[in-house]
Motif scaffolding. Structure first.
Motif, PDB file in Angstrom:
ATOM      1  N   ASP A 133      48.175   9.525 -45.428  1.00 27.28           N
ATOM      2  CA  ASP A 133      47.147   9.942 -46.378  1.00 27.28           C
ATOM      3  C   ASP A 133      46.870   8.866 -47.411  1.00 27.28           C
ATOM      4  O   ASP A 133      45.813   8.824 -48.001  1.00 27.28           O
ATOM      5  CB  ASP A 133      47.555  11.224 -47.095  1.00 27.28           C
ATOM      6  N   TRP A 192      42.142  18.505 -43.614  1.00 28.65           N
ATOM      7  CA  TRP A 192      40.799  18.733 -44.136  1.00 28.65           C
ATOM      8  C   TRP A 192      40.720  18.287 -45.589  1.00 28.65           C
ATOM      9  O   TRP A 192      41.729  18.242 -46.300  1.00 28.65           O
ATOM     10  CB  TRP A 192      40.433  20.219 -44.052  1.00 28.65           C
ATOM     11  N   VAL A 237      37.596  18.299 -49.004  1.00 31.13           N
ATOM     12  CA  VAL A 237      36.240  18.590 -49.472  1.00 31.13           C
ATOM     13  C   VAL A 237      36.013  17.767 -50.733  1.00 31.13           C
ATOM     14  O   VAL A 237      36.919  17.604 -51.559  1.00 31.13           O
ATOM     15  CB  VAL A 237      36.031  20.108 -49.729  1.00 31.13           C
ATOM     16  N   GLU A 238      34.828  17.195 -50.846  1.00 29.60           N
ATOM     17  CA  GLU A 238      34.515  16.330 -51.984  1.00 29.60           C
ATOM     18  C   GLU A 238      33.114  16.633 -52.485  1.00 29.60           C
ATOM     19  O   GLU A 238      32.171  16.710 -51.693  1.00 29.60           O
ATOM     20  CB  GLU A 238      34.620  14.867 -51.564  1.00 29.60           C
ATOM     21  N   THR A 242      33.714  26.843 -48.100  1.00 32.14           N
ATOM     22  CA  THR A 242      32.770  26.049 -48.899  1.00 32.14           C
ATOM     23  C   THR A 242      32.228  26.832 -50.087  1.00 32.14           C
ATOM     24  O   THR A 242      32.087  26.292 -51.195  1.00 32.14           O
ATOM     25  CB  THR A 242      31.594  25.569 -48.020  1.00 32.14           C
ATOM     26  N   GLN A 291      42.130  17.585 -51.199  1.00 30.43           N
ATOM     27  CA  GLN A 291      42.554  16.994 -49.934  1.00 30.43           C
ATOM     28  C   GLN A 291      43.903  17.578 -49.487  1.00 30.43           C
ATOM     29  O   GLN A 291      44.465  18.426 -50.165  1.00 30.43           O
ATOM     30  CB  GLN A 291      42.645  15.476 -50.066  1.00 30.43           C
ATOM     31  N   THR A 298      30.777  17.234 -49.414  1.00 28.26           N
ATOM     32  CA  THR A 298      31.135  16.801 -48.064  1.00 28.26           C
ATOM     33  C   THR A 298      32.428  17.478 -47.627  1.00 28.26           C
ATOM     34  O   THR A 298      33.392  17.533 -48.398  1.00 28.26           O
ATOM     35  CB  THR A 298      31.347  15.270 -48.038  1.00 28.26           C
ATOM     36  N   ILE A 299      32.434  17.966 -46.394  1.00 30.64           N
ATOM     37  CA  ILE A 299      33.650  18.488 -45.777  1.00 30.64           C
ATOM     38  C   ILE A 299      34.140  17.433 -44.791  1.00 30.64           C
ATOM     39  O   ILE A 299      33.372  16.936 -43.975  1.00 30.64           O
ATOM     40  CB  ILE A 299      33.390  19.810 -45.018  1.00 30.64           C
ATOM     41  N   GLU A 300      35.420  17.093 -44.877  1.00 30.44           N
ATOM     42  CA  GLU A 300      35.988  16.039 -44.041  1.00 30.44           C
ATOM     43  C   GLU A 300      37.098  16.614 -43.164  1.00 30.44           C
ATOM     44  O   GLU A 300      37.923  17.402 -43.638  1.00 30.44           O
ATOM     45  CB  GLU A 300      36.551  14.958 -44.966  1.00 30.44           C
ATOM     46  N   GLN A 301      37.103  16.238 -41.896  1.00 26.38           N
ATOM     47  CA  GLN A 301      38.150  16.641 -40.963  1.00 26.38           C
ATOM     48  C   GLN A 301      38.771  15.379 -40.384  1.00 26.38           C
ATOM     49  O   GLN A 301      38.075  14.545 -39.807  1.00 26.38           O
ATOM     50  CB  GLN A 301      37.556  17.504 -39.844  1.00 26.38           C
ATOM     51  N   VAL A 302      40.095  15.237 -40.547  1.00 30.53           N
ATOM     52  CA  VAL A 302      40.788  14.032 -40.095  1.00 30.53           C
ATOM     53  C   VAL A 302      41.822  14.412 -39.042  1.00 30.53           C
ATOM     54  O   VAL A 302      42.671  15.288 -39.281  1.00 30.53           O
ATOM     55  CB  VAL A 302      41.494  13.316 -41.274  1.00 30.53           C
ATOM     56  N   ARG A 330      37.653  15.731 -55.562  1.00 30.35           N
ATOM     57  CA  ARG A 330      38.134  15.827 -54.186  1.00 30.35           C
ATOM     58  C   ARG A 330      39.353  16.746 -54.079  1.00 30.35           C
ATOM     59  O   ARG A 330      40.289  16.634 -54.875  1.00 30.35           O
ATOM     60  CB  ARG A 330      38.499  14.427 -53.695  1.00 30.35           C
TER      61      ARG A 330
END
Length: 198
Positions: free
Chosen positions: A197, A142, A144-145, A105, A97, A130-134, A95
């Motif tokens: 976080d 953001w 990515v994992e 990507t 982060q 997986t791309i994550e947006q918080v 991950r």
């Protein structure tokens, strides 16, 4: 002391990661038992040394010991040849982060092989990215994992001499360490640590 191949494997992983100077995320470590199915699982997380909390890059490692492996191991331990030698399912999630913007990507995937043969014939295969947006506190973060999964089937020699697992675990540790370094070196803008976080 509990004499069990799963305990030997967990000890080997912890020892190998400590020797590689990776930093354990103690709050993330879990040992759990599925009381209905009987499966046993262990999870831990490590980051590069000296990282702030939460770290920019992290490896989450999980080891699952299915019920059938326990049955197989018990048969072997009492001298009855099992139909199949026991195995564990290993999953590694890598991950990145605290990213300030959406990650490239292709750049991330270029640093992550599709598979490797750390466990011999059984490859550790990349299963999902997986791309994550918080959105939190008016700020966007953001992450990515990428997840890898594979099986480690124990040999007769490893069951008899658990220290024979060490070279396999050392290979896994070297791969995780070098991949974390590669991911941390990617030219991404990182946000400072935030209590949210954690």
């Amino acid at each position: 002391m509990l004499d069990h191949i799963l305990v030997d494997l967990i000890s080997a992983i912890r020892r190998s990661f400590d020797e590689a100077l990776l930093q354990r995320q103690a709050v993330e470590e879990r040992f759990q038992v599925d009381v209905f199915l009987g499966d046993v699982g262990w999870e831990t997380s490590y980051s590069l040394p000296g990282e702030e909390q939460p770290p920019r890059v992290r490896a989450d490692v999980s080891v699952d010991w299915p019920t059938w492996s326990q049955t197989s191991y018990r048969s072997w331990s009492i001298g009855e040849p099992p139909d199949e030698l026991p195995e564990v399912v290993v999953e590694v999630a890598l991950r990145v982060q605290r990213l300030a913007e959406a990650p490239d990507t292709e750049m991330v995937l270029h640093a992550l092989p599709e598979a490797n043969h750390l466990f011999g014939a059984e490859p550790l295969v990349r299963t999902a990215t997986t791309i994550e947006q918080v959105h939190a506190g008016g700020q966007v973060r953001w992450a990515v994992e990428a997840s890898y999964e594979g099986s480690l089937r124990f040999s007769e020699a490893q069951l008899e001499t658990p220290s024979d697992i060490d070279p396999v675990v050392s290979g896994l540790t070297r791969w995780i360490s070098s991949t974390l370094v590669q991911l941390a070196d990617l030219p991404f803008a990182f946000l400072p640590p935030d209590e949210d976080d954690d």
